[in-house]
Scaffold this motif. Sequence first.
Motif, short mmCIF file in Angstrom:
data_model
loop_
_atom_site.label_atom_id
_atom_site.label_comp_id
_atom_site.label_asym_id
_atom_site.label_seq_id
_atom_site.Cartn_x
_atom_site.Cartn_y
_atom_site.Cartn_z
N THR A 248 0.82 -1.22 0.00
CA THR A 248 0.00 0.00 0.00
C THR A 248 0.85 1.27 0.00
O THR A 248 0.35 2.34 -0.34
CB THR A 248 -0.96 0.02 1.20
OG1 THR A 248 -0.21 -0.09 2.42
CG2 THR A 248 -1.95 -1.13 1.12
N PHE A 249 2.14 1.16 0.37
CA PHE A 249 2.96 2.37 0.27
C PHE A 249 3.15 2.81 -1.17
O PHE A 249 3.48 3.96 -1.45
CB PHE A 249 4.31 2.19 0.99
CG PHE A 249 5.28 1.23 0.34
CD1 PHE A 249 5.95 1.56 -0.84
CD2 PHE A 249 5.57 0.01 0.93
CE1 PHE A 249 6.86 0.69 -1.42
CE2 PHE A 249 6.47 -0.87 0.36
CZ PHE A 249 7.11 -0.53 -0.82
N SER A 250 2.95 1.86 -2.12
CA SER A 250 3.05 2.21 -3.54
C SER A 250 1.71 2.64 -4.12
O SER A 250 1.64 3.56 -4.92
CB SER A 250 3.58 1.02 -4.36
OG SER A 250 4.94 0.78 -4.11
N CYS A 251 0.64 1.95 -3.70
CA CYS A 251 -0.64 2.17 -4.37
C CYS A 251 -1.68 2.85 -3.50
O CYS A 251 -2.85 2.99 -3.91
CB CYS A 251 -1.19 0.85 -4.89
SG CYS A 251 -1.58 -0.35 -3.57
N GLY A 252 -1.32 3.27 -2.30
CA GLY A 252 -2.30 3.88 -1.40
C GLY A 252 -3.04 5.06 -2.00
O GLY A 252 -4.26 5.21 -1.84
N ASN A 253 -2.33 5.92 -2.73
CA ASN A 253 -2.99 7.08 -3.35
C ASN A 253 -3.96 6.65 -4.44
O ASN A 253 -5.01 7.28 -4.64
CB ASN A 253 -1.95 8.05 -3.90
CG ASN A 253 -1.07 7.43 -4.97
OD1 ASN A 253 -0.79 6.23 -4.93
ND2 ASN A 253 -0.61 8.22 -5.92
N LEU A 254 -3.65 5.56 -5.15
CA LEU A 254 -4.54 5.07 -6.21
C LEU A 254 -5.77 4.40 -5.62
O LEU A 254 -6.86 4.48 -6.19
CB LEU A 254 -3.78 4.10 -7.11
CG LEU A 254 -2.57 4.69 -7.85
CD1 LEU A 254 -1.83 3.60 -8.61
CD2 LEU A 254 -3.01 5.80 -8.80
N LEU A 255 -5.61 3.75 -4.47
CA LEU A 255 -6.75 3.18 -3.77
C LEU A 255 -7.65 4.29 -3.24
O LEU A 255 -8.88 4.18 -3.27
CB LEU A 255 -6.28 2.28 -2.63
CG LEU A 255 -5.54 1.00 -3.04
CD1 LEU A 255 -4.87 0.36 -1.83
CD2 LEU A 255 -6.48 0.00 -3.71
N ALA A 256 -7.03 5.36 -2.75
CA ALA A 256 -7.81 6.49 -2.22
C ALA A 256 -8.59 7.19 -3.33
O ALA A 256 -9.73 7.64 -3.13
CB ALA A 256 -6.89 7.47 -1.51
N SER A 257 -7.99 7.29 -4.51
CA SER A 257 -8.64 8.00 -5.62
C SER A 257 -9.65 7.13 -6.37
O SER A 257 -10.45 7.64 -7.17
CB SER A 257 -7.59 8.50 -6.61
OG SER A 257 -6.98 7.40 -7.30
N GLY A 258 -9.60 5.82 -6.15
CA GLY A 258 -10.50 4.92 -6.86
C GLY A 258 -9.95 4.39 -8.16
O GLY A 258 -10.61 3.61 -8.85
N GLU A 259 -8.72 4.78 -8.51
CA GLU A 259 -8.12 4.25 -9.74
C GLU A 259 -7.81 2.77 -9.61
O GLU A 259 -7.72 2.05 -10.60
CB GLU A 259 -6.85 5.03 -10.08
CG GLU A 259 -7.10 6.48 -10.47
CD GLU A 259 -5.81 7.22 -10.72
OE1 GLU A 259 -5.23 7.03 -11.80
OE2 GLU A 259 -5.38 7.97 -9.82
#
Length: 315
Positions: A248-259
């Motif tokens: 999640t340190f790599s994809c946390g922002n993408l999970l937050a944005s819904g991407e």
Amino acid sequence: MENNRILPDELAAMAIFATVVEAGSLTLAAERLELSKSAVSKSLAWLEGKLAARLLQRTTRRQSLTEVGQAYFEHCRRMLAEAAEARQAVDRLHAEPVGVLRVSAPVSFGSQHVAPLLPELLARYPALQIDLVLNDHLVDLAEEGFDLAVRVSDQPADLLVARTLAPIRWVICASPTYLARYGTPERPQDLSVHACLTYPLLTPSGVWPFMHDGQRIVMPVQGPLRTNSSVALMAACVGGAGLTRLPTFSCGNLLASGELVAVLQDYAVPPQTATAVYLPNRYQSPKLRAFIDFMRERMGAGQTTPSWDAWLTAK
């Protein structure tokens, strides 16, 4: 050349001689050096014998330097001044973060979460310099000359001191486009009919591990893409190429944005921990301590949710 070697006894005698000259008498020099007057007198006699030269003219009332003694004293005084500067240099290094700190870190975690914090750290400690080396192999700190390494692992660091920086969570995720087209897996076994994008370095055996109700589940996976780049893996996942396993340190922002969308969350992917590891040392340098304390402060040290997992509380 052998006769020109200066041995420890002679260095000590030179320091005693210089102190006698500066103090003006054997008695005062003995007090400053916390030695007996007779020990100081014997040291001077030994030094004059070693040099085969008279350094001091001494009477019951006064002492004075001979011509040879004057020339010799100037060199001894410079020697003591250099020794004092050497001590001060060490004191400065022990008092504040100074000098170069050589750090190893994994490519993804280092570039995404260590490097962005360095400007603030360096502004806080202007005399500190960081030599950051990013690679995904485990470095030998002693052999390769590193002060510390940042590691992401589920294994303790043998023979090293480890300080926790942050918890590392892993998720299985996919893009909304992929899930709309191929469906959402409900169990790890469903992955057998999905396109799984893999990182061979982390899953050399071609399986993804899960935990459910205290049981470990190992699921073989396959798909259209294998890559040694987590950046490429994430880009392909966002583009709809399949499911993948990411920290999640790599994809946390993408999970937050819904991407990206996390799936199989009832089946925990075994977590890891980001730690700062260093060789056991009785004297931990201020620069090492400053780096670790700063990173722990900014990453939460496992006491708070790291910034990249904000999406968990926003759900």
